[in-house]
Design a protein around this motif. Structure first.
Motif, short mmCIF file in Angstrom:
data_model
loop_
_atom_site.label_atom_id
_atom_site.label_comp_id
_atom_site.label_asym_id
_atom_site.label_seq_id
_atom_site.Cartn_x
_atom_site.Cartn_y
_atom_site.Cartn_z
N THR A 1 -2.83 2.99 -15.83
CA THR A 1 -1.82 4.05 -16.00
C THR A 1 -2.42 5.37 -16.48
N ASN A 2 -3.74 5.42 -16.62
CA ASN A 2 -4.41 6.63 -17.11
C ASN A 2 -5.00 7.38 -15.90
N ASN A 3 -4.34 8.44 -15.50
CA ASN A 3 -4.80 9.19 -14.32
C ASN A 3 -6.15 9.86 -14.54
N SER A 4 -6.41 10.29 -15.77
CA SER A 4 -7.65 11.02 -16.04
C SER A 4 -8.87 10.11 -16.15
N ALA A 5 -8.66 8.82 -16.19
CA ALA A 5 -9.78 7.89 -16.32
C ALA A 5 -10.49 7.64 -15.00
N HIS A 6 -9.86 8.04 -13.89
CA HIS A 6 -10.45 7.77 -12.57
C HIS A 6 -10.40 9.05 -11.74
N PHE A 7 -11.35 9.18 -10.86
CA PHE A 7 -11.43 10.36 -10.00
C PHE A 7 -10.40 10.28 -8.87
N ASN A 8 -9.70 11.40 -8.68
CA ASN A 8 -8.74 11.51 -7.59
C ASN A 8 -7.75 10.34 -7.61
N TYR A 9 -7.08 10.21 -8.74
CA TYR A 9 -6.23 9.04 -8.96
C TYR A 9 -4.90 9.46 -9.56
N ASP A 10 -3.82 8.92 -9.03
CA ASP A 10 -2.48 9.15 -9.57
C ASP A 10 -1.75 7.81 -9.56
N TYR A 11 -1.44 7.33 -10.75
CA TYR A 11 -0.88 5.97 -10.87
C TYR A 11 0.46 5.84 -10.16
N LYS A 12 1.28 6.89 -10.21
CA LYS A 12 2.63 6.80 -9.66
C LYS A 12 2.65 6.86 -8.13
N THR A 13 1.69 7.58 -7.57
CA THR A 13 1.70 7.75 -6.11
C THR A 13 0.56 7.00 -5.43
N GLU A 14 -0.43 6.56 -6.20
CA GLU A 14 -1.59 5.89 -5.62
C GLU A 14 -1.20 4.52 -5.08
N ASP A 15 -1.73 4.20 -3.88
CA ASP A 15 -1.58 2.85 -3.32
C ASP A 15 -2.62 1.97 -4.00
N LEU A 16 -2.21 1.30 -5.05
CA LEU A 16 -3.15 0.55 -5.88
C LEU A 16 -3.89 -0.50 -5.05
N ASN A 17 -5.18 -0.64 -5.36
CA ASN A 17 -5.97 -1.63 -4.62
C ASN A 17 -5.88 -2.99 -5.30
N LEU A 18 -4.65 -3.38 -5.65
CA LEU A 18 -4.36 -4.71 -6.21
C LEU A 18 -3.40 -5.44 -5.28
N TRP A 19 -3.38 -6.74 -5.42
CA TRP A 19 -2.40 -7.52 -4.64
C TRP A 19 -1.00 -7.11 -5.07
N LYS A 20 -0.14 -6.82 -4.14
CA LYS A 20 1.16 -6.24 -4.45
C LYS A 20 2.21 -7.28 -4.84
N SER A 21 2.15 -8.45 -4.23
CA SER A 21 3.19 -9.46 -4.49
C SER A 21 2.86 -10.27 -5.74
N GLY A 22 3.91 -10.78 -6.40
CA GLY A 22 3.71 -11.65 -7.55
C GLY A 22 3.44 -13.08 -7.11
N CYS A 23 2.76 -13.83 -7.97
CA CYS A 23 2.40 -15.21 -7.62
C CYS A 23 3.63 -16.12 -7.60
N HIS A 24 4.65 -15.78 -8.36
CA HIS A 24 5.86 -16.60 -8.36
C HIS A 24 6.49 -16.61 -6.98
N GLN A 25 6.66 -15.45 -6.38
CA GLN A 25 7.25 -15.37 -5.05
C GLN A 25 6.37 -16.02 -4.00
N ALA A 26 5.06 -15.84 -4.14
CA ALA A 26 4.13 -16.44 -3.17
C ALA A 26 4.19 -17.97 -3.22
N LEU A 27 4.23 -18.52 -4.43
CA LEU A 27 4.29 -19.98 -4.55
C LEU A 27 5.64 -20.53 -4.11
#
Length: 364
Positions: free
Chosen positions: A228-254
């Motif tokens: 959530t810290n935009n200044s900690a990463h280059f060219n990064y905006d937490y609210k608009t950035e397409d995070l490079n994390l898995w988007k779905s939760g494990c509960h729904q997947a299971l």
């Protein structure tokens, strides 16, 4: 009036017995399939039992395993009966067994139907079980040195990588728990101490996720800390950035994974139920047709077969009367020769001591 009356010749009865003999052996194979499906589902559930809370979901594979074993036994006996019924003389040895066998088979097919319906009706309990189990497992993620919990970190990491999911409902679930063990925290740093003191429960909370949440298909290097810290990463905006994390939760997947398995098994069991019901119908026709041959006394003659000798309403009424009369059999019959107006002789009660009064002799 008989329900679904069908007339059989001698050759038709013999062919029906032979076909039913073959179908019963096929039913033994379907029983093995039921047993295998139940065993497969039980193994799949036990693979991730530490991620599930104790719920009635285990009753589904247990039901299928039991029904599969019973199917093998019942259909093996049914195959032997139908093989002997090709000969009218051999039918005599099974005559008294046929009706109890058909009744047992009817309740067995009913259990198969219940097993199929259970596969479709356990969705709610499956969701609840996984929600509670995943929450507990994530809470113990950091306890790699605690006996009984040291495997949970590896289990959750493999789960998130395999199912391409993160957290229970999403990656923000990791923000609310301490997932880093205290042994890996540098207590000499003021930042670590401040984080521990800022939390009421003394937990080290941060806006980060485990490495297993990282999407390996993302072109950018994985950002797993200070999300959530935009200044900690280059060219990064937490609210608009397409995070490079898995988007779905494990509960729904299971839930989707186990739901697909159970629905597939449920459809297979439902087809097996229809097959078992057709075999039971054929055995009922064979039984009634052969019993009518015995009444006629001519093995070569035509005979009628049916599902019910009377209509459904009459059959239900007669069965209800039988059950009703069973309760009356335990009551004491106080009638004489079936006439309720005539009392049976009973012991007279003369007084508190039950002693008859003295009679004065009559002078002659």
């Amino acid at each position: 009036m008989a329900v679904l009356r069908v007339k059989f010749t001698k050759s038709q009865r013999d062919k029906l017995a032979q076909v039913l003999w073959l179908l019963n052996w096929v039913s033994v194979v379907t029983g093995i399939i039921l047993f295998s499906l139940g065993l497969f589902l039980k193994v799949e559930i036990n693979k991730r039992r530490e991620l599930m809370a104790e719920r009635a979901i285990h009753s589904v594979p247990n039901m299928l395993i039991a029904v599969g074993l019973i199917a093998c036994i019942i259909n093996f006996v049914g195959g032997k009966i139908c093989y002997d019924c090709a000969d009218t003389n051999k039918f005599l040895r099974w005559k008294l067994v046929m009706l109890p066998y058909i009744i047992c088979t009817f309740f067995f097919t009913l259990c198969v139907l219940v097993g199929a319906l259970m596969c479709y009706s356990m969705h709610g309990e499956l969701e609840e079980s996984l929600a509670l189990g995943l929450s507990d497992a994530m809470r113990y993620y950091k306890d790699t040195d605690t006996p009984g919990r040291c495997f949970l970190k590896r289990t959750i990491d493999l789960l998130q990588i395999q199912f391409q999911c993160c957290g229970n409902k999403g990656h923000r679930d990791w923000f609310q728990i301490q997932w880093i063990s205290n042994r890996y925290l540098d207590m000499s740093k003021q930042e670590v101490l401040d984080r521990l003191r800022s939390n009421v429960e003394g937990k080290y909370l941060m806006d980060g996720v485990p490495f297993s949440c990282c999407n390996v298909n993302s072109p950018r290097h994985c950002i797993q800390y200070q999300l959530t810290n935009n200044s900690a990463h280059f060219n990064y905006d937490y609210k608009t950035e397409d995070l490079n994390l898995w988007k779905s939760g494990c509960h729904q997947a299971l839930v989707e994974y186990y739901t697909n398995i159970m629905h597939s098994i449920g459809l297979t069991v439902l087809l097996i139920w229809l097959f078992e019901l057709s075999v039971l119908t054929g055995v009922r026709y064979l039984q009634t047709a052969l019993e009518n041959v015995l009444r006629q006394g001519d093995p070569e003659s035509e005979s009628d077969g049916w599902l019910l000798e009377n209509s459904f309403v009459e059959t239900a009424r007669s069965n209800f009367n039988i059950i009703k009369n069973l309760g009356k059999c335990n009551q004491v019959d106080t009638t004489v020769n079936g006439d309720p107006n005539i009392d049976k002789p009973c012991t007279a009660h003369y007084g508190p001591d039950n002693v008859p009064p003295k009679q004065t002799p009559v002078a002659s």
